[in-house]
Design a protein around this motif. Structure first.
Motif, PDB file in Angstrom:
ATOM      1  N   GLY A  66     -66.067 -31.411 -63.761  1.00  9.83           N
ATOM      2  CA  GLY A  66     -65.728 -29.990 -63.110  1.00  9.83           C
ATOM      3  C   GLY A  66     -65.408 -30.076 -61.841  1.00  9.83           C
ATOM      4  O   GLY A  66     -65.118 -28.770 -61.248  1.00  9.83           O
ATOM      5  N   ASP A  67     -65.548 -31.032 -60.969  1.00  6.52           N
ATOM      6  CA  ASP A  67     -65.037 -31.259 -59.584  1.00  6.52           C
ATOM      7  C   ASP A  67     -63.881 -31.640 -59.302  1.00  6.52           C
ATOM      8  O   ASP A  67     -63.658 -32.652 -58.727  1.00  6.52           O
ATOM      9  CB  ASP A  67     -66.353 -31.866 -58.931  1.00  6.52           C
ATOM     10  CG  ASP A  67     -66.369 -32.061 -57.343  1.00  6.52           C
ATOM     11  OD1 ASP A  67     -65.322 -31.209 -56.721  1.00  6.52           O
ATOM     12  OD2 ASP A  67     -67.275 -32.263 -56.684  1.00  6.52           O
ATOM     13  N   LYS A  68     -62.923 -30.710 -59.403  1.00 12.70           N
ATOM     14  CA  LYS A  68     -61.568 -31.057 -59.301  1.00 12.70           C
ATOM     15  C   LYS A  68     -61.109 -31.341 -57.590  1.00 12.70           C
ATOM     16  O   LYS A  68     -60.492 -32.324 -57.515  1.00 12.70           O
ATOM     17  CB  LYS A  68     -60.512 -30.126 -59.627  1.00 12.70           C
ATOM     18  CG  LYS A  68     -60.761 -29.903 -61.137  1.00 12.70           C
ATOM     19  CD  LYS A  68     -59.619 -28.935 -61.901  1.00 12.70           C
ATOM     20  CE  LYS A  68     -59.903 -28.762 -63.323  1.00 12.70           C
ATOM     21  NZ  LYS A  68     -58.905 -27.931 -64.079  1.00 12.70           N
ATOM     22  N   ALA A  69     -61.821 -30.733 -56.761  1.00 11.21           N
ATOM     23  CA  ALA A  69     -61.468 -30.849 -55.453  1.00 11.21           C
ATOM     24  C   ALA A  69     -62.020 -32.186 -55.126  1.00 11.21           C
ATOM     25  O   ALA A  69     -61.086 -32.975 -54.391  1.00 11.21           O
ATOM     26  CB  ALA A  69     -62.319 -29.839 -54.559  1.00 11.21           C
ATOM     27  N   THR A  70     -63.022 -32.794 -55.233  1.00 12.83           N
ATOM     28  CA  THR A  70     -63.463 -34.038 -55.028  1.00 12.83           C
ATOM     29  C   THR A  70     -62.669 -35.121 -55.735  1.00 12.83           C
ATOM     30  O   THR A  70     -62.417 -36.129 -54.923  1.00 12.83           O
ATOM     31  CB  THR A  70     -65.073 -34.389 -55.164  1.00 12.83           C
ATOM     32  OG1 THR A  70     -65.581 -33.356 -54.661  1.00 12.83           O
ATOM     33  CG2 THR A  70     -65.358 -35.730 -54.882  1.00 12.83           C
ATOM     34  N   GLY A  71     -62.372 -34.923 -56.944  1.00  8.61           N
ATOM     35  CA  GLY A  71     -61.435 -35.655 -57.532  1.00  8.61           C
ATOM     36  C   GLY A  71     -60.038 -35.757 -57.110  1.00  8.61           C
ATOM     37  O   GLY A  71     -59.490 -37.013 -56.807  1.00  8.61           O
ATOM     38  N   ASN A  72     -59.639 -34.808 -56.505  1.00 10.19           N
ATOM     39  CA  ASN A  72     -58.288 -34.672 -56.075  1.00 10.19           C
ATOM     40  C   ASN A  72     -58.406 -35.427 -54.749  1.00 10.19           C
ATOM     41  O   ASN A  72     -57.199 -36.167 -54.297  1.00 10.19           O
ATOM     42  CB  ASN A  72     -57.628 -33.359 -55.873  1.00 10.19           C
ATOM     43  CG  ASN A  72     -57.233 -32.632 -57.252  1.00 10.19           C
ATOM     44  OD1 ASN A  72     -56.853 -33.471 -58.214  1.00 10.19           O
ATOM     45  ND2 ASN A  72     -57.064 -31.435 -57.303  1.00 10.19           N
ATOM     46  N   ALA A  73     -59.331 -35.311 -53.942  1.00  8.19           N
ATOM     47  CA  ALA A  73     -59.505 -35.992 -52.686  1.00  8.19           C
ATOM     48  C   ALA A  73     -59.489 -37.288 -52.769  1.00  8.19           C
ATOM     49  O   ALA A  73     -58.741 -38.427 -52.132  1.00  8.19           O
ATOM     50  CB  ALA A  73     -60.764 -35.293 -51.750  1.00  8.19           C
ATOM     51  N   LEU A  74     -60.225 -38.025 -53.727  1.00 14.42           N
ATOM     52  CA  LEU A  74     -60.353 -39.218 -54.068  1.00 14.42           C
ATOM     53  C   LEU A  74     -59.077 -39.855 -54.480  1.00 14.42           C
ATOM     54  O   LEU A  74     -58.700 -40.844 -53.945  1.00 14.42           O
ATOM     55  CB  LEU A  74     -61.475 -39.435 -55.158  1.00 14.42           C
ATOM     56  CG  LEU A  74     -62.781 -39.443 -54.785  1.00 14.42           C
ATOM     57  CD1 LEU A  74     -63.578 -39.439 -55.894  1.00 14.42           C
ATOM     58  CD2 LEU A  74     -63.220 -40.749 -53.794  1.00 14.42           C
ATOM     59  N   ARG A  75     -58.335 -39.236 -55.168  1.00 12.61           N
ATOM     60  CA  ARG A  75     -56.830 -39.681 -55.770  1.00 12.61           C
ATOM     61  C   ARG A  75     -55.836 -39.658 -54.688  1.00 12.61           C
ATOM     62  O   ARG A  75     -55.248 -40.521 -54.370  1.00 12.61           O
ATOM     63  CB  ARG A  75     -56.465 -39.015 -56.967  1.00 12.61           C
ATOM     64  CG  ARG A  75     -55.670 -39.466 -58.059  1.00 12.61           C
ATOM     65  CD  ARG A  75     -55.597 -38.802 -59.236  1.00 12.61           C
ATOM     66  NE  ARG A  75     -56.586 -38.004 -59.980  1.00 12.61           N
ATOM     67  CZ  ARG A  75     -57.272 -38.826 -60.689  1.00 12.61           C
ATOM     68  NH1 ARG A  75     -57.103 -39.942 -60.936  1.00 12.61           N
ATOM     69  NH2 ARG A  75     -58.192 -38.036 -61.307  1.00 12.61           N
TER      70      ARG A  75
END
Length: 100
Positions: free
Chosen positions: A56-65
């Motif tokens: 549910g942590d889309k912000a961190t996921g997007n930052a990593l990507r």
């Protein structure tokens, strides 16, 4: 860069495992080793991004990507045969002075 972002200690042995040796062993060149390292780094960043998004942590996921752009910039240098970082470098569309 990888040490600062995290995961260097994880990736180093995996590169050796994937290639079946280190640079100079079994005909493994520096270019092959770096290419394998970059592949594994990008795979790791995307895997971590998927894990964060699944939690549910889309912000961190997007930052990593998004941070995977650095892997591509290193690939560009590798493909250009410019591991010494000489001359003008094009980094994300910007001209940066390399080592003179």
């Amino acid at each position: 860069d990888t040490n600062i972002q995290g995961g260097l200690h994880i990736l180093l042995p995996r590169v050796t495992e994937r290639l079946g040796g280190k640079i100079g062993q079994n005909g493994i060149t520096e270019t092959q080793w770096i290419a394998a390292f970059l592949d594994l780094r990008e795979e790791r960043l995307n895997r971590l991004a998927d894990q964060y998004v699944a939690k549910g942590d889309k912000a961190t996921g997007n930052a990593l990507r998004t941070s995977a752009f650095r892997v591509q910039e290193y690939r560009n240098l590798l493909q250009a045969g410019n591991l010494k970082l000489e001359g003008m470098l094009n980094v994300r569309g910007r001209q940066v002075t390399g080592i003179q």
